[in-house]
Write a protein that holds these residues in place. Structure first.
Motif, PDB file in Angstrom:
ATOM      1  N   GLU A   1       0.860  -1.663  -0.089  1.00 61.08           N
ATOM      2  CA  GLU A   1       0.030   0.250  -0.282  1.00 61.08           C
ATOM      3  C   GLU A   1       0.613   1.370  -0.268  1.00 61.08           C
ATOM      4  N   ARG A   2       2.126   1.605   0.668  1.00 61.80           N
ATOM      5  CA  ARG A   2       2.548   2.391   0.640  1.00 61.80           C
ATOM      6  C   ARG A   2       3.216   2.822  -0.782  1.00 61.80           C
ATOM      7  N   MET A   3       4.753   1.694  -1.245  1.00 63.53           N
ATOM      8  CA  MET A   3       4.945   1.835  -2.339  1.00 63.53           C
ATOM      9  C   MET A   3       3.628   2.036  -3.746  1.00 63.53           C
ATOM     10  N   ARG A   4       2.816   1.885  -3.425  1.00 59.39           N
ATOM     11  CA  ARG A   4       1.322   2.140  -4.458  1.00 59.39           C
ATOM     12  C   ARG A   4       1.660   3.732  -4.248  1.00 59.39           C
ATOM     13  N   ALA A   5       1.594   4.185  -2.841  1.00 57.12           N
ATOM     14  CA  ALA A   5       1.313   5.467  -2.547  1.00 57.12           C
ATOM     15  C   ALA A   5       1.941   6.746  -3.457  1.00 57.12           C
ATOM     16  N   GLU A   6       3.575   6.058  -3.642  1.00 55.24           N
ATOM     17  CA  GLU A   6       3.980   6.230  -4.159  1.00 55.24           C
ATOM     18  C   GLU A   6       4.087   6.720  -5.221  1.00 55.24           C
ATOM     19  N   ILE A   7       3.913   5.699  -6.348  1.00 53.82           N
ATOM     20  CA  ILE A   7       3.776   5.474  -7.649  1.00 53.82           C
ATOM     21  C   ILE A   7       2.950   6.537  -7.874  1.00 53.82           C
ATOM     22  N   MET A   8       1.664   6.500  -7.580  1.00 54.63           N
ATOM     23  CA  MET A   8       0.815   7.315  -7.334  1.00 54.63           C
ATOM     24  C   MET A   8       0.759   8.876  -7.199  1.00 54.63           C
ATOM     25  N   LYS A   9       2.328   9.002  -6.663  1.00 55.40           N
ATOM     26  CA  LYS A   9       2.413  10.392  -6.755  1.00 55.40           C
ATOM     27  C   LYS A   9       2.590  11.094  -8.312  1.00 55.40           C
ATOM     28  N   LEU A  10       3.629   9.748  -9.195  1.00 54.17           N
ATOM     29  CA  LEU A  10       4.094   9.971 -10.295  1.00 54.17           C
ATOM     30  C   LEU A  10       2.367  11.063 -10.640  1.00 54.17           C
ATOM     31  N   ASP A  11       2.915  11.916 -11.461  1.00 51.98           N
ATOM     32  CA  ASP A  11       1.419  12.777 -12.427  1.00 51.98           C
ATOM     33  C   ASP A  11       1.311  11.637 -13.843  1.00 51.98           C
ATOM     34  N   VAL A  12       1.850  11.174 -14.632  1.00 54.09           N
ATOM     35  CA  VAL A  12       1.753  10.182 -15.345  1.00 54.09           C
ATOM     36  C   VAL A  12       0.872   9.090 -14.975  1.00 54.09           C
ATOM     37  N   ILE A  13       0.874   8.582 -13.794  1.00 55.91           N
ATOM     38  CA  ILE A  13       0.190   7.462 -13.333  1.00 55.91           C
ATOM     39  C   ILE A  13      -1.384   8.183 -12.787  1.00 55.91           C
ATOM     40  N   GLU A  14      -2.112   7.098 -13.907  1.00 53.24           N
ATOM     41  CA  GLU A  14      -3.782   7.071 -13.705  1.00 53.24           C
ATOM     42  C   GLU A  14      -4.297   5.935 -12.507  1.00 53.24           C
ATOM     43  N   ASP A  15      -3.385   4.708 -12.777  1.00 55.84           N
ATOM     44  CA  ASP A  15      -3.448   3.493 -11.807  1.00 55.84           C
ATOM     45  C   ASP A  15      -2.288   2.890 -11.688  1.00 55.84           C
ATOM     46  N   ALA A  16      -1.890   1.987 -10.110  1.00 57.88           N
ATOM     47  CA  ALA A  16      -1.066   1.055 -10.102  1.00 57.88           C
ATOM     48  C   ALA A  16      -2.221  -0.039  -9.161  1.00 57.88           C
ATOM     49  N   ASP A  17      -1.369  -1.428  -9.509  1.00 61.63           N
ATOM     50  CA  ASP A  17      -1.541  -2.336  -9.103  1.00 61.63           C
ATOM     51  C   ASP A  17      -0.505  -3.512  -8.298  1.00 61.63           C
ATOM     52  N   LEU A  18      -0.242  -3.706  -7.569  1.00 63.07           N
ATOM     53  CA  LEU A  18       0.894  -4.518  -6.997  1.00 63.07           C
ATOM     54  C   LEU A  18       0.302  -5.409  -6.433  1.00 63.07           C
ATOM     55  N   ARG A  19       1.303  -6.622  -6.426  1.00 67.83           N
ATOM     56  CA  ARG A  19       0.971  -7.917  -6.383  1.00 67.83           C
ATOM     57  C   ARG A  19       1.835  -8.328  -6.739  1.00 67.83           C
ATOM     58  N   ILE A  20       2.092 -10.235  -5.636  1.00 66.92           N
ATOM     59  CA  ILE A  20       3.336 -10.361  -5.201  1.00 66.92           C
ATOM     60  C   ILE A  20       2.863 -12.337  -6.182  1.00 66.92           C
ATOM     61  N   ARG A  21       3.537 -12.206  -7.567  1.00 66.85           N
ATOM     62  CA  ARG A  21       3.353 -13.983  -8.053  1.00 66.85           C
ATOM     63  C   ARG A  21       3.501 -14.937  -7.593  1.00 66.85           C
TER      64      ARG A  21
ATOM     65  N   ALA B   1       1.592  -3.260 -12.233  1.00 66.64           N
ATOM     66  CA  ALA B   1       0.669  -3.069 -13.306  1.00 66.64           C
ATOM     67  C   ALA B   1       0.418  -1.379 -13.005  1.00 66.64           C
ATOM     68  N   LEU B   2       0.749  -0.810 -14.173  1.00 66.92           N
ATOM     69  CA  LEU B   2       0.145   0.471 -14.444  1.00 66.92           C
ATOM     70  C   LEU B   2      -0.480   0.855 -15.207  1.00 66.92           C
ATOM     71  N   THR B   3      -1.371   1.912 -14.931  1.00 73.27           N
ATOM     72  CA  THR B   3      -1.766   2.463 -16.383  1.00 73.27           C
ATOM     73  C   THR B   3      -1.918   4.053 -16.754  1.00 73.27           C
ATOM     74  N   GLU B   4      -1.085   4.106 -16.987  1.00 74.52           N
ATOM     75  CA  GLU B   4      -0.639   5.571 -17.371  1.00 74.52           C
ATOM     76  C   GLU B   4      -1.792   7.106 -18.135  1.00 74.52           C
ATOM     77  N   ARG B   5      -1.480   7.903 -17.544  1.00 71.86           N
ATOM     78  CA  ARG B   5      -2.481   9.171 -18.223  1.00 71.86           C
ATOM     79  C   ARG B   5      -2.525   9.589 -19.662  1.00 71.86           C
ATOM     80  N   GLN B   6      -3.322   9.140 -20.574  1.00 73.06           N
ATOM     81  CA  GLN B   6      -3.046   9.215 -22.467  1.00 73.06           C
ATOM     82  C   GLN B   6      -2.999  11.158 -22.647  1.00 73.06           C
ATOM     83  N   PRO B   7      -1.946  11.509 -22.927  1.00 71.12           N
ATOM     84  CA  PRO B   7      -2.611  13.259 -23.219  1.00 71.12           C
ATOM     85  C   PRO B   7      -2.859  13.362 -24.727  1.00 71.12           C
TER      86      PRO B   7
END
Length: 297
Positions: free
Chosen positions: A117-137, A145-151
């Protein structure tokens, strides 16, 4: 004294009735609560007293803590709980590198030491990131798994050129307009808050799309469309799309933008106003002067 009298006195001395104390003790023993206390409560109390006495010694507490920590680490560091690498999915190389920089993980590491959860919060600080999902396979892989914002549009403000997504959220900055010449340009204070309306106008502009230089937000309430020929369309605050459709229809019927016009004022759609260009104004003045000269003669 007769023998019968002796027997009666001996019977009185051997009265089988219990004493008052014995009677109360017997009644207490028959009480379920008291018997449960003797069976359970008293042993538990004795154990708690012994445990408290043992833990009162700081050395004993430290030894127990060390033992528990070692047992915990021995479980957490088992091979099936180790994460050996990180895989970033759905990101461009630049974003991939940025994510790895803000998550400097020293592999291998126990999965219990990863705060997803903390790692996801750090990633979401990037403006380009719309959504992020972290899991251990399975296999010890941390999947990001990242979803980038499309300009979809460029916003020029305060000497800065920002790319915005469909919701007006900043994606990244540009140093050169030509780096994304495919994106339309908006400018003016508050333009980023009206990106959906700007996109609706861009979808309506139709045949003028290739001639469009950009959109200017005026007073944080309405738009001006600027063409490459420096012609400008002034749109109203309310329902600007309908006003622009009216201008497009007029252009298709009378080649409006092929004429020497500088401004098409649609701020009052009921009374459109056209402003002539410099050349047309000079010609109009010349013609008016010629007419006046003819009358004076």
């Amino acid at each position: 004294m007769t023998s019968s009298q002796n027997d009666r006195s001996e019977a009185q001395r051997r009265d089988p009735a219990p004493s008052r104390l014995a009677y109360k003790a017997h009644r207490l023993w028959l009480t379920p609560v008291f018997r449960a206390f003797l069976r359970v409560g008293l042993p538990v109390f004795a154990i708690l007293m012994a445990t408290g006495w043992y833990l009162a010694n700081p050395t004993n507490r430290y030894a127990i803590g060390e033992k528990l920590t070692n047992m915990k680490r021995s479980v957490q560091e088992r091979p099936e709980f180790l994460v050996k690498l990180m895989a970033v999915e759905g990101a461009t190389p630049v974003v991939d590198n940025a994510v790895r920089q803000i998550l400097p993980i020293d592999f291998p590491i126990s999965s219990f030491d990863l705060d997803l959860e903390r790692m996801r919060a750090e990633i979401m600080k990037l403006d380009v990131i719309e959504d992020a999902d972290l899991r251990i396979r399975p296999g010890g892989v941390l999947e990001v798994a990242l979803t980038e914002r499309q300009p979809v549009i460029l916003w020029r403000h305060d000497g800065v050129l920002d790319m915005l997504d469909a919701g007006g959220h900043r994606v990244a900055s540009l140093l050169d307009r030509n780096a994304r010449s495919d994106l339309p340009l908006i400018t003016g204070a508050g333009a980023s808050d009206a990106v959906p309306e700007a996109r609706a106008l861009l979808d309506t502009v139709g045949p003028l799309r290739g001639e469009l230089r950009g959109l200017i937000r005026v007073g944080e309430r309405r738009w001006d469309l600027v063409l490459k020929s420096d012609q400008r369309i002034l749109l109203p605050t309310e329902d600007p799309v309908a006003a622009l459709e009216q201008v497009i229809a007029l252009h298709q019927a009378q080649d409006l933008f092929g004429r020497d016009l500088s401004v098409i004022d649609m701020r009052n759609p009921q009374r459109p106003t056209l402003r002539l260009g410099d050349t047309a104004m000079k010609e109009l003045r010349r013609m008016n002067g010629f007419e006046i000269e003819e009358v004076s003669q």
